[in-house]
Design an enzyme around this catalytic site. Structure first.
Site, mmCIF file in Angstrom:
data_model
loop_
_atom_site.group_PDB
_atom_site.id
_atom_site.type_symbol
_atom_site.label_atom_id
_atom_site.label_comp_id
_atom_site.label_asym_id
_atom_site.label_seq_id
_atom_site.Cartn_x
_atom_site.Cartn_y
_atom_site.Cartn_z
ATOM 1 N N LYS A 125 26.362 -8.182 87.147
ATOM 2 C CA LYS A 125 26.399 -6.760 86.604
ATOM 3 C C LYS A 125 27.568 -6.115 87.056
ATOM 4 C CE LYS A 125 24.296 -4.250 83.381
ATOM 5 N NZ LYS A 125 23.582 -4.528 82.098
ATOM 6 N N ASP A 165 27.421 -1.673 78.368
ATOM 7 C CA ASP A 165 26.170 -1.146 78.925
ATOM 8 C C ASP A 165 26.108 0.176 78.726
ATOM 9 O OD1 ASP A 165 23.530 -2.311 80.283
ATOM 10 O OD2 ASP A 165 23.804 -0.380 81.190
#
Ligand code: NDP
Ligand code: 2IT
Length: 444
Positions: A125, A165
């Protein structure tokens, strides 16, 4: 169970102040207790200690110049958490709240989520504390170019494949991809969520929201019920919220509320999604506008009030810790029967416990929102094969994956004596494959 307790204790000591990371690790490791008990060899191999320590953390400076010529500096992150089952895979978040703790919690969750998809992708991430709100397209482009100028040294189609995201959608992925290609001179599937004109996959835009609702539908079906006529509250009004609403409506449910970080809208007649798409996707305006355009709709300042709206199904699709213990109690009191987490970790540990004690069917994020990354993996497959599947083909695969994840976590919960506890079930089902791969690969 001393081993799990020790790993959690050490994790908190070694990573002080990382509240979100502690929270995600606590949820995961508690869920894994029955597996750890059965496998004493994991402790000998220090498997959990390795599992909770990222393989690599990259932190960098992102300098950029605004339209007035002022220089700004943001923080950039990429956490390459675990590559046991495939290249690191996971989104990039651009939001002022981003810090190392948030990126690490998201990365840790991503390892097990990606494993649950059944596809060969590891967990990672990244992101930045950059705030895209109120920025011009040119400012967004310059920021993305600066971010990628550093990030491109660390990623690659077989190494690490970022995607979107919060705050990173099609526009940002386009700018990021353009800069990667320019520096590396490679037109490859190094990012997913790309536009259809340059290697993207059909259904990726819709995938997380659609996938979430496919899983809720399966949970209902297994209980002899369906989405028809159900009242649904969805939080957020971004990518996940919009396409969860779309699929829920297609399957006969009535979605009555949405929010953004300023406030929520309530439309007792059912949300008109074309109006929301125009406001959010085209104009990038505030959800407040909806109440000014649709007769009978209400707007309320502040987000929290949304959980006081009576509903059968709640789909939190905005951000972490949106539903605390009190919100959960209110939802239960008002009759909620299903909660599907579209966002990552939207429910606090107290909130989860309230739902589970009340017998609410609680579908945790790493399972329920896995449709996005699963479709990203399908995008990677299409890129490698230099071909494209039709919308129907990708949608069918997505649905199959979500139904499969539901049954895998249901079966895992039954197998380990915690039937109906999908938090434990998802953690166990996701962990088994990662653990097997890590054990097979030796001490690395
Ligand atoms: P978007 O940026 O498209 O939308 C985010 C939405 O959540 C916006 O409505 C935003 O409101 C709201 N929001 C963000 N932060 C807050 C906050 N602190 N308080 C209240 N509202 C907030 O992001 P996505 O829809 O892509 O992501 C939403 C969630 O889903 C995140 O948790 C993400 O990690 C998760 N997710 C996303 C996937 C994807 O494929 N995109 C895949 C799997 C999970 P505002 O505009 O006011 O900021
Ligand atoms: O949280 C997530 O799963 C995502 N933001 C999507 C990640 C991806 O690589 O598609």
């Amino acid at each position: 169970m001393q081993y799990v307790d020790k790993v959690l204790r050490d994790l908190k000591k070694k990573n002080p102040g990382e509240a979100e990371f502690h929270q995600a690790a606590t949820e995961i490791l508690n869920g894994l207790r029955p597996v750890i008990e059965k496998h004493p060899e994991f402790e000998k191999a220090a498997l959990l200690e390795r599992f909770v320590e990222p393989e690599r953390v990259v932190m960098f400076r992102v300098p950029w110049v605004d339209d007035k010529g002022k220089v700004h500096v943001n923080k950039g992150y990429r956490v390459q958490f675990n590559s046991a089952i495939g290249p690191y895979k996971g989104g990039l978040r651009f939001h002022p709240s981003v810090n190392l703790s948030i990126i690490k919690f998201l990365g840790l969750e991503q390892i097990l989520k990606n494993s649950l998809t059944g596809l060969p992708i590891g967990g990672g991430k990244g992101g930045s504390d950059f705030d895209p709100k109120g920025k011009s397209d040119n400012e967004i482009m310059r920021f993305c170019q600066s971010f990628m100028t550093e990030l491109c040294r660390h990623i690659g189609q077989d190494t690490d494949v970022p995607a979107g995201d919060i705050g990173v959608g099609g526009r940002e992925v386009g700018y990021l991809f353009g800069q990667y290609k320019r520096i590396r001179n490679e037109h490859v599937g190094v990012l997913t969520g790309r536009g259809l004109a340059y290697g993207g996959s059909l259904v990726r835009t819709e995938a997380t929201g659609y996938g979430l609702v496919y899983m809720v539908e399966e949970a209902l079906k297994c209980r002899g019920d369906s989405l028809k006529g159900k009242t649904v509250v969805v939080s957020g009004s971004g990518n996940v919220a919009i396409y969860a609403t779309e699929k829920a409506q297609q399957l006969g449910a009535k979605v009555v509320a949405l929010y953004d970080s300023n406030g929520y809208i309530y439309d007792k007649n059912g949300i008109q999604l074309d109006v929301v798409k125009q406001i959010k996707e085209v104009e990038r305006a505030r959800i407040k506008e909806y109440a000014q355009r649709v007769a009978g709709a209400e707007y309320h300042e502040g987000c929290k009030g949304i959980w006081g709206i009576p509903c059968d199904i709640a789909l939190p699709c905005a951000t972490q810790n949106e539903i605390d213990g009190k919100d959960a109690e209110l939802l239960v009191k008002n009759g909620v029967k299903y909660v599907g987490e579209g966002a990552n970790m939207p429910t606090t540990l107290e909130g989860i416990s309230v739902f589970q004690k009340a017998g609410v069917v609680f579908l945790p994020a790493k399972a329920a929102n896995a449709g996005g990354v699963a479709t990203s993996a399908l995008e990677m497959a299409q890129s490698s094969g230099r071909m494209f599947w039709t919308f129907e083909e990708v949608d069918k695969k997505l649905k199959g994956i979500m139904v499969n994840i539901y049954h895998n976590m249901d079966d895992a919960a039954k197998e380990y004596g915690v039937e109906g506890d999908y938090v434990a079930g998802a953690n166990i089902a996701g962990f088994k494959k990662v653990a097997a791969a890590m054990m097979a690969q030796g001490v690395v």
